[in-house]
Scaffold this active site. Sequence first.
Site, mmCIF file in Angstrom:
data_model
loop_
_atom_site.group_PDB
_atom_site.id
_atom_site.type_symbol
_atom_site.label_atom_id
_atom_site.label_comp_id
_atom_site.label_asym_id
_atom_site.label_seq_id
_atom_site.Cartn_x
_atom_site.Cartn_y
_atom_site.Cartn_z
ATOM 1 N N GLU A 1 0.829 -1.212 0.000
ATOM 2 C CA GLU A 1 0.000 0.000 0.000
ATOM 3 C C GLU A 1 0.864 1.263 0.000
ATOM 4 O O GLU A 1 0.527 2.253 -0.656
ATOM 5 C CB GLU A 1 -0.923 -0.011 1.220
ATOM 6 C CG GLU A 1 -2.009 -1.078 1.193
ATOM 7 C CD GLU A 1 -1.500 -2.460 1.621
ATOM 8 O OE1 GLU A 1 -2.264 -3.425 1.522
ATOM 9 O OE2 GLU A 1 -0.326 -2.575 2.060
ATOM 10 N N PRO B 1 14.014 -12.697 0.623
ATOM 11 C CA PRO B 1 12.838 -13.080 1.411
ATOM 12 C C PRO B 1 11.962 -11.878 1.728
ATOM 13 O O PRO B 1 12.464 -10.755 1.864
ATOM 14 C CB PRO B 1 13.438 -13.680 2.679
ATOM 15 C CG PRO B 1 14.786 -13.051 2.789
ATOM 16 C CD PRO B 1 15.262 -12.839 1.385
ATOM 17 N N ARG B 2 10.678 -12.113 1.823
ATOM 18 C CA ARG B 2 9.749 -11.035 2.161
ATOM 19 C C ARG B 2 10.089 -10.433 3.529
ATOM 20 O O ARG B 2 9.962 -9.232 3.741
ATOM 21 C CB ARG B 2 8.316 -11.586 2.160
ATOM 22 C CG ARG B 2 7.246 -10.578 2.528
ATOM 23 C CD ARG B 2 7.101 -9.520 1.468
ATOM 24 N NE ARG B 2 5.926 -8.680 1.690
ATOM 25 C CZ ARG B 2 5.649 -7.593 0.997
ATOM 26 N NH1 ARG B 2 6.478 -7.217 0.029
ATOM 27 N NH2 ARG B 2 4.582 -6.888 1.244
ATOM 28 N N GLY C 1 14.554 -2.410 0.477
ATOM 29 C CA GLY C 1 14.530 -1.361 -0.534
ATOM 30 C C GLY C 1 15.419 -1.573 -1.737
ATOM 31 O O GLY C 1 15.377 -0.776 -2.678
ATOM 32 N N ASN D 1 3.649 -8.421 -5.757
ATOM 33 C CA ASN D 1 3.485 -7.518 -6.889
ATOM 34 C C ASN D 1 4.450 -7.871 -8.036
ATOM 35 O O ASN D 1 5.659 -7.959 -7.834
ATOM 36 C CB ASN D 1 3.742 -6.090 -6.406
ATOM 37 C CG ASN D 1 3.345 -5.054 -7.432
ATOM 38 O OD1 ASN D 1 2.920 -5.375 -8.533
ATOM 39 N ND2 ASN D 1 3.474 -3.795 -7.069
ATOM 40 N N LEU E 1 4.723 -5.960 -10.766
ATOM 41 C CA LEU E 1 4.910 -4.781 -11.620
ATOM 42 C C LEU E 1 6.321 -4.199 -11.570
ATOM 43 O O LEU E 1 6.747 -3.547 -12.521
ATOM 44 C CB LEU E 1 3.873 -3.712 -11.267
ATOM 45 C CG LEU E 1 2.418 -4.142 -11.515
ATOM 46 C CD1 LEU E 1 1.456 -3.042 -11.098
ATOM 47 C CD2 LEU E 1 2.205 -4.518 -12.986
ATOM 48 N N GLU E 2 7.044 -4.396 -10.486
ATOM 49 C CA GLU E 2 8.415 -3.864 -10.436
ATOM 50 C C GLU E 2 9.322 -4.533 -11.471
ATOM 51 O O GLU E 2 10.015 -3.839 -12.217
ATOM 52 C CB GLU E 2 8.980 -3.980 -9.021
ATOM 53 C CG GLU E 2 8.391 -2.933 -8.087
ATOM 54 C CD GLU E 2 8.960 -3.001 -6.691
ATOM 55 O OE1 GLU E 2 9.395 -4.093 -6.274
ATOM 56 O OE2 GLU E 2 8.946 -1.965 -5.996
#
Length: 410
Positions: free
Chosen positions: A55, A256-257, A298, A323, A325-326
């Site tokens: 978000e 990793p997330r 980041g 996501n 899209l990156e």
Amino acid sequence: MLIIYDLIFIIGFVFYLSLSFLKKKIGRHFLKRLGLGLRKQNQKTIWLHAVSVGEVNCLREFIPRLKNEFPNFSLVISTVTPTGNRLAERLPGIDYIFYLPFDLSFIVSRFIRLINPKLVIIVETEFWPNFIIQLDKRKVPIVIINGRISDRSYNKYHFCKFLFKNILDRIHLFSMQTQADAARLISLGVEISKVKVIGNMKFDIQQKDPNIRRRLADNEILLTCGSTHLGEESGILSCFMKLAEEFPNLRLLIAPRHIERNAQLKRLISIKFKLYVKEVKTLDDISGNGVFLVNVLGILPLIYSISDIVYIGASLVKRGGQNILEPAFFGKSIIIGRHYFNFRDIVELFKANNALIVVGDYSELYFAVRRLIKDTDERLKLGIRAKELLKNNRGASQANLELIKGFIKQ
């Protein structure tokens, strides 16, 4: 009604608190959600709320436009997760960052009094009853942008429709991603006049050209597995070891997330799979042999820019995907697992345009990566189609700004 909501939340809060203690997840953000250290805002304020990383990323193109349109307003942002909070610190144009209060009426009331917003903008779908009721009592307009309703959320809201109708009626505008999201909202009792379909702000992603010369050799192929979750890495590593026998020039990077899992992952890679682990803090660390393991937040978008093949994590375990899209922005060939329900509309659009590959298990992941290694032409065409599709679906950030202008008079 407020008493009912408070009682429900207190019961849930006690359970959450007990679970957090057991998992040792009580941190400073817990006290901050009670209001510790909250700073009073003295300027006219627009309050944005973004739960976590996804978000917050949605707002990258929106916030500069909002700041430019309303330069006399202070922009503040709340998050729920620590990772979302840290990422929000990197957003230009934000004047104050804090954690969303626990949804108890007396706590929420104090937060709203101190922040004193003229408008609240909620990203995607966050319906906290006391938060919305207290804002409505103070006649603060509430707008949902980039709204979506997942299958799981819709079932939950529909089950409690008699309660949620009262909450939804207090929101002034719902800007939704798709017609399906809008239809679900209307079926929950929201007035049609309040619902707009604008598109997905995540398509507005922009990255500066990193202009990076990667340190890998020209013949080396970098497979990046981004935002992986618990349970995925073993399958990924097994695929990699099998592929590396045929393609010794293949390199693997795992991001990793949750980087706090890195110690566990290092043991998995080095002890179980007996592979050398090289921690990545800058792009210069991505060179040589071994398995690269990202150790900072980041950096992943930049890593995508130098990758050849990208697997999007949380999708071969039932976590809903991440996501896509990156990597699409950089024109990379993308693979995702079949559990992509959190990004269903985006993935289905890419599937329909042959702009990514969906795999059902780790065997299919192995064959998909193998095919892309061998077929450079297919790899490049997948990336080109992904990048074009991203470009063709931009514009939701500006459209949302136009919608909310009427709620603020400078």
